[in-house]
Design a protein around this motif. Structure first.
Motif, PDB file in Angstrom:
ATOM      1  N   ARG A  39       0.834  -1.218   0.000  1.00 40.43           N
ATOM      2  CA  ARG A  39       0.000   0.000   0.000  1.00 40.43           C
ATOM      3  C   ARG A  39       0.857   1.252   0.000  1.00 40.43           C
ATOM      4  NH1 ARG A  39      -3.402  -3.020   3.587  1.00 40.43           N
ATOM      5  NH2 ARG A  39      -2.399  -2.033   5.392  1.00 40.43           N
ATOM      6  N   ARG A  40       1.937   1.240   0.802  1.00 40.28           N
ATOM      7  CA  ARG A  40       2.816   2.410   0.826  1.00 40.28           C
ATOM      8  C   ARG A  40       3.483   2.622  -0.531  1.00 40.28           C
ATOM      9  NH1 ARG A  40       4.176   0.459   6.102  1.00 40.28           N
ATOM     10  NH2 ARG A  40       6.016  -0.594   5.236  1.00 40.28           N
ATOM     11  N   THR A  41       3.893   1.510  -1.168  1.00 36.63           N
ATOM     12  CA  THR A  41       4.543   1.627  -2.473  1.00 36.63           C
ATOM     13  C   THR A  41       3.601   2.204  -3.514  1.00 36.63           C
ATOM     14  OG1 THR A  41       5.982  -0.244  -1.963  1.00 36.63           O
ATOM     15  CG2 THR A  41       5.751   0.365  -4.288  1.00 36.63           C
ATOM     16  N   LEU A  42       2.358   1.668  -3.562  1.00 40.23           N
ATOM     17  CA  LEU A  42       1.392   2.155  -4.536  1.00 40.23           C
ATOM     18  C   LEU A  42       0.991   3.596  -4.261  1.00 40.23           C
ATOM     19  CD1 LEU A  42      -0.868  -1.006  -4.937  1.00 40.23           C
ATOM     20  CD2 LEU A  42       0.944  -0.188  -6.446  1.00 40.23           C
ATOM     21  N   THR A  43       0.863   3.945  -2.977  1.00 37.30           N
ATOM     22  CA  THR A  43       0.526   5.332  -2.634  1.00 37.30           C
ATOM     23  C   THR A  43       1.625   6.282  -3.091  1.00 37.30           C
ATOM     24  OG1 THR A  43      -0.758   4.607  -0.720  1.00 37.30           O
ATOM     25  CG2 THR A  43      -0.059   6.911  -0.763  1.00 37.30           C
ATOM     26  N   ALA A  44       2.885   5.896  -2.850  1.00 34.52           N
ATOM     27  CA  ALA A  44       3.993   6.741  -3.305  1.00 34.52           C
ATOM     28  C   ALA A  44       3.998   6.879  -4.815  1.00 34.52           C
ATOM     29  CB  ALA A  44       5.328   6.154  -2.828  1.00 34.52           C
ATOM     30  N   ALA A  45       3.680   5.769  -5.519  1.00 36.19           N
ATOM     31  CA  ALA A  45       3.643   5.830  -6.979  1.00 36.19           C
ATOM     32  C   ALA A  45       2.578   6.792  -7.461  1.00 36.19           C
ATOM     33  CB  ALA A  45       3.390   4.435  -7.552  1.00 36.19           C
ATOM     34  N   GLY A  80       1.999  14.069  -9.246  1.00 32.78           N
ATOM     35  CA  GLY A  80       2.712  15.339  -9.248  1.00 32.78           C
ATOM     36  C   GLY A  80       3.337  15.645 -10.585  1.00 32.78           C
ATOM     37  N   LEU A  81       3.962  14.616 -11.207  1.00 32.06           N
ATOM     38  CA  LEU A  81       4.562  14.842 -12.526  1.00 32.06           C
ATOM     39  C   LEU A  81       3.512  15.158 -13.569  1.00 32.06           C
ATOM     40  CD1 LEU A  81       7.297  12.050 -12.617  1.00 32.06           C
ATOM     41  CD2 LEU A  81       7.647  14.513 -12.438  1.00 32.06           C
ATOM     42  N   LEU A  82       2.393  14.417 -13.539  1.00 31.22           N
ATOM     43  CA  LEU A  82       1.348  14.677 -14.517  1.00 31.22           C
ATOM     44  C   LEU A  82       0.715  16.037 -14.299  1.00 31.22           C
ATOM     45  CD1 LEU A  82      -0.362  11.174 -14.731  1.00 31.22           C
ATOM     46  CD2 LEU A  82       1.359  12.162 -16.228  1.00 31.22           C
ATOM     47  N   GLY A  83       0.637  16.456 -13.038  1.00 29.90           N
ATOM     48  CA  GLY A  83       0.086  17.789 -12.772  1.00 29.90           C
ATOM     49  C   GLY A  83       0.968  18.874 -13.344  1.00 29.90           C
ATOM     50  N   TRP A  93      12.117  19.943 -26.950  1.00 22.88           N
ATOM     51  CA  TRP A  93      11.436  19.762 -25.663  1.00 22.88           C
ATOM     52  C   TRP A  93       9.935  19.938 -25.807  1.00 22.88           C
ATOM     53  CZ3 TRP A  93      11.384  17.925 -20.983  1.00 22.88           C
ATOM     54  CH2 TRP A  93      10.422  18.386 -20.082  1.00 22.88           C
ATOM     55  N   SER A  94       9.200  19.058 -25.129  1.00 19.23           N
ATOM     56  CA  SER A  94       7.767  19.235 -24.919  1.00 19.23           C
ATOM     57  C   SER A  94       7.415  18.499 -23.641  1.00 19.23           C
ATOM     58  CB  SER A  94       6.946  18.688 -26.101  1.00 19.23           C
ATOM     59  OG  SER A  94       6.904  17.275 -26.062  1.00 19.23           O
ATOM     60  N   ASP A  95       6.248  18.789 -23.069  1.00 20.67           N
ATOM     61  CA  ASP A  95       5.898  18.139 -21.812  1.00 20.67           C
ATOM     62  C   ASP A  95       5.519  16.675 -22.001  1.00 20.67           C
ATOM     63  OD1 ASP A  95       3.371  18.285 -22.887  1.00 20.67           O
ATOM     64  OD2 ASP A  95       2.668  19.830 -21.519  1.00 20.67           O
ATOM     65  N   ARG A  96       5.600  16.171 -23.239  1.00 20.29           N
ATOM     66  CA  ARG A  96       5.446  14.727 -23.414  1.00 20.29           C
ATOM     67  C   ARG A  96       6.563  13.968 -22.717  1.00 20.29           C
ATOM     68  NH1 ARG A  96       4.371  12.871 -29.438  1.00 20.29           N
ATOM     69  NH2 ARG A  96       6.334  13.966 -29.776  1.00 20.29           N
ATOM     70  N   TRP A  97       7.733  14.614 -22.556  1.00 24.41           N
ATOM     71  CA  TRP A  97       8.809  13.959 -21.817  1.00 24.41           C
ATOM     72  C   TRP A  97       8.380  13.701 -20.374  1.00 24.41           C
ATOM     73  CZ3 TRP A  97      13.033  11.975 -24.043  1.00 24.41           C
ATOM     74  CH2 TRP A  97      13.387  12.444 -25.308  1.00 24.41           C
ATOM     75  N   LEU A  98       7.657  14.624 -19.764  1.00 22.23           N
ATOM     76  CA  LEU A  98       7.194  14.434 -18.397  1.00 22.23           C
ATOM     77  C   LEU A  98       6.184  13.297 -18.316  1.00 22.23           C
ATOM     78  CD1 LEU A  98       6.809  18.142 -17.226  1.00 22.23           C
ATOM     79  CD2 LEU A  98       8.644  16.550 -16.713  1.00 22.23           C
ATOM     80  N   TRP A  99       5.267  13.243 -19.289  1.00 18.96           N
ATOM     81  CA  TRP A  99       4.301  12.144 -19.313  1.00 18.96           C
ATOM     82  C   TRP A  99       5.028  10.805 -19.459  1.00 18.96           C
ATOM     83  CZ3 TRP A  99      -0.921  12.548 -18.570  1.00 18.96           C
ATOM     84  CH2 TRP A  99      -1.461  13.839 -18.577  1.00 18.96           C
ATOM     85  N   THR A 100       6.042  10.729 -20.312  1.00 17.16           N
ATOM     86  CA  THR A 100       6.783   9.498 -20.505  1.00 17.16           C
ATOM     87  C   THR A 100       7.511   9.092 -19.226  1.00 17.16           C
ATOM     88  OG1 THR A 100       7.093  10.041 -22.844  1.00 17.16           O
ATOM     89  CG2 THR A 100       8.558   8.385 -21.908  1.00 17.16           C
ATOM     90  N   ALA A 101       8.172  10.067 -18.573  1.00 10.73           N
ATOM     91  CA  ALA A 101       8.887   9.769 -17.328  1.00 10.73           C
ATOM     92  C   ALA A 101       7.924   9.327 -16.239  1.00 10.73           C
ATOM     93  CB  ALA A 101       9.677  11.002 -16.885  1.00 10.73           C
ATOM     94  N   GLY A 128       4.998   7.866 -16.633  1.00 12.24           N
ATOM     95  CA  GLY A 128       4.513   6.523 -16.944  1.00 12.24           C
ATOM     96  C   GLY A 128       5.543   5.459 -16.610  1.00 12.24           C
ATOM     97  N   GLY A 129       6.827   5.733 -16.930  1.00 13.68           N
ATOM     98  CA  GLY A 129       7.878   4.777 -16.598  1.00 13.68           C
ATOM     99  C   GLY A 129       8.027   4.584 -15.101  1.00 13.68           C
ATOM    100  N   LEU A 130       7.930   5.686 -14.337  1.00 12.15           N
ATOM    101  CA  LEU A 130       8.058   5.591 -12.888  1.00 12.15           C
ATOM    102  C   LEU A 130       6.902   4.817 -12.283  1.00 12.15           C
ATOM    103  CD1 LEU A 130       9.538   6.367 -10.312  1.00 12.15           C
ATOM    104  CD2 LEU A 130       8.277   8.531 -10.313  1.00 12.15           C
ATOM    105  N   LEU A 131       5.686   5.086 -12.758  1.00 11.62           N
ATOM    106  CA  LEU A 131       4.530   4.352 -12.251  1.00 11.62           C
ATOM    107  C   LEU A 131       4.643   2.864 -12.552  1.00 11.62           C
ATOM    108  CD1 LEU A 131       1.606   6.777 -13.173  1.00 11.62           C
ATOM    109  CD2 LEU A 131       2.417   6.212 -10.886  1.00 11.62           C
ATOM    110  N   ALA A 132       5.105   2.527 -13.755  1.00 13.40           N
ATOM    111  CA  ALA A 132       5.259   1.118 -14.107  1.00 13.40           C
ATOM    112  C   ALA A 132       6.284   0.437 -13.211  1.00 13.40           C
ATOM    113  CB  ALA A 132       5.653   0.994 -15.572  1.00 13.40           C
ATOM    114  N   ALA A 133       7.416   1.120 -12.943  1.00 14.40           N
ATOM    115  CA  ALA A 133       8.450   0.530 -12.092  1.00 14.40           C
ATOM    116  C   ALA A 133       7.947   0.315 -10.670  1.00 14.40           C
ATOM    117  CB  ALA A 133       9.690   1.431 -12.091  1.00 14.40           C
ATOM    118  N   LEU A 134       7.273   1.305 -10.111  1.00  9.97           N
ATOM    119  CA  LEU A 134       6.766   1.178  -8.743  1.00  9.97           C
ATOM    120  C   LEU A 134       5.666   0.136  -8.653  1.00  9.97           C
ATOM    121  CD1 LEU A 134       6.719   4.928  -7.659  1.00  9.97           C
ATOM    122  CD2 LEU A 134       8.355   3.165  -7.009  1.00  9.97           C
TER     123      LEU A 134
END
Length: 271
Positions: free
Chosen positions: A22-28, A34-37, A233-241, A243-249
């Protein structure tokens, strides 16, 4: 009895694993949200600075430069073509608004129809997503208001496409229908353009080497107040990062949830 004791001893470990997941998923969720915001939050449009333009050009080559957020006015005669030129950059969706103050109703003979057109740096007429691009003023009307919301500007496009591209955008205001007796009467035009940053949702993989700006004339120095943006540069880089972080967590959390109970520690033999 030993089996019962073993089952009970496993329960605290299972509870600890569940709390850890639960803590891991909450952190993810918090980090990803925050990144998507950050990626979704639009940046404010640059405000126009300097003196307010008080005249308009009469052709593309003599168009008066204006900036986003800057008001421009012009005194003209009914029947004149009024031109301004505006810089738009990648990711911006602009809305152009114009208001025409008409002559006194006692001196007019009929209604009049006015039109607001926008052209890109290649002088291709750009369609309006929505807005009142053409408006008819009654004989006794004091003003007529027009608006045009353009498509989002893309950083690049295929050769066959007609996408809006970074560069200069020409704004033309004129009357298209009125009684011949009303030609030449004095009018006053007010123009203002604003833009919303729609970000990487409209970014393209390719990009122009240089913005589409005129090479000669008074508008040759047209440029956004804070300069043209980069091409990569575009904010698609943030969306990609994100998504990768959420998948890893999520993978870490799934592993902790599905792995079996740990082996009990080995008890050293007694002498």
């Amino acid at each position: 009895m030993s089996a019962v004791r073993r089952d009970r001893s496993d329960r605290p470990a299972t509870g600890r694993r569940a709390r850890s997941v639960r803590r891991t998923l909450t952190a993810a969720l918090l980090v990803g949200g925050g990144l998507l915001g950050v990626a979704a939050s639009p940046s404010p449009s640059p405000s126009g600075g300097g003196d307010t333009p008080t005249e308009a050009g009469t052709a593309f080559r003599t168009a008066t430069p204006v900036q986003l957020g800057q008001e421009a006015t012009a005194e003209a005669s009914t029947g004149d073509y009024l031109y301004w030129v505006l810089p738009l950059d990648s990711g911006q969706r602009a809305t152009v608004r114009a208001s025409v103050t008409l002559p006194a109703a006692t001196g007019r003979h009929s209604a009049s129809t006015w039109q607001l057109d926008v052209y890109d740096g290649l002088r291709r007429r750009q369609p309006c997503m929505y807005g009142t691009q053409t408006g008819t003023a009654a004989k006794d009307a004091a003003t007529v208001d027009l608006s045009c919301t353009l498509r989002p500007v893309r950083s690049g496009a295929d050769q066959w496409a007609n996408d809006a591209l970074p560069g200069a955008y020409y704004i033309r205001l004129t009357v298209t229908d009125l009684a011949p007796e009303d030609l030449g009467q004095p009018v006053r035009a007010l123009l203002k353009a604003d833009a919303k940053d729609v970000g990487g949702a409209y970014a393209a993989d390719n990009a122009l080497a240089v913005p589409l700006v005129p090479g000669a004339g008074t508008a040759s120095a047209i440029e956004p107040a804070d300069g043209w943006s980069g091409t990569w540069w575009s904010d698609r880089w943030l969306w990609t990062a994100a998504g990768g972080l959420l998948a890893a967590l999520a993978g870490i959390g799934g592993y902790r949830l599905t792995r079996g109970p740990g082996r009990p520690g080995r008890v050293p033999p007694t002498a």
